[in-house]
Design an enzyme around this catalytic site. Structure first.
Site: not given
Length: 221
Positions: A80, A155
């Site tokens: 990420e 998330d």
């Protein structure tokens, strides 16, 4: 968790999260210890999260070596804030799932490895765009079409101000993926879940049943 199951038929498990940061090996090992103590009693796995670019996965090899010795499965946030090498290191360390993993798009060989090893990616489209991990449009369709076990997630929804329906809506409106693809991603998620095989089979059968019902209703129209 038990209250949610009893009162609302919401069933779930907990994944305990080790954190990236300076001088926190002792607390992370304590997390591993607690995970082992309650493994199979509501806790099913470990995770590693935090500032990935500042504290790379290799800094936590000792912690997750202990987890492997104790037979505790784990996922790791990787790919990420940091690039493909972070994902490679997570796989090398024994992660059976990857949180985010979207930066795999930068490495075709890595994408092939993820597909071959059937390692699920916990992709969070809206969060990834907010954090600039990827550029618009989100490449989830490109990842999925490479045969990688892609899943859709929210998330941290309290930070990203999203929910799973909004994630589905984004994918449907901004890629050429369909409801059938999203159903397959949910099957991917179940296959990667830290639950018994018979529970996986039951959940997958339920998704397939609903998918077939949806297809039949479309044919009738």
């Amino acid at each position: 968790m038990n209250k949610a199951k009893e009162q609302f038929a919401i069933q779930g498990n907990l994944i305990l999260c080790c954190m990236r940061g300076p001088d926190n090996k002792k607390s992370n090992l304590q997390t591993v210890k607690v995970a082992k103590e309650y493994l199979g009693k509501g806790i099913v796995a470990l995770d590693l999260a935090g500032a990935e670019a500042l504290f790379p996965n290799k800094d936590y090899e000792d912690v997750f070596k202990v987890a492997k010795q104790l037979d505790i499965p784990f996922t790791m946030h990787a790919g990420e804030a940091d690039g493909p090498q972070s994902i490679r290191k997570a796989i090398e360390m024994g992660a059976t799932r990857i949180g985010h993993g979207v930066r795999c798009i930068e490495d075709k060989a890595l994408m092939a490895e993820l597909a071959y090893k059937e390692i699920p990616l916990e992709v969070c489209p809206i969060s990834n765009l907010q954090t600039k991990a990827v550029e618009e449009p989100h490449p989830i369709d490109k990842i999925y079409k490479r045969g990688i076990r892609t899943t859709i997630n929210t998330d941290n929804n309290t930070v990203s101000n999203t929910n799973i329906l909004e994630e589905y809506q984004y994918v449907l409106e901004n890629t050429d993926l369909t409801l059938k693809d999203i159903a397959q991603m949910n099957v991917n998620a179940i296959r990667g879940a830290y639950i018994p095989p018979q529970e996986k089979a039951g959940l997958i059968a339920e998704i397939n049943k609903h998918q077939q019902s949806l297809e039949n209703s479309h044919e009738e129209k």
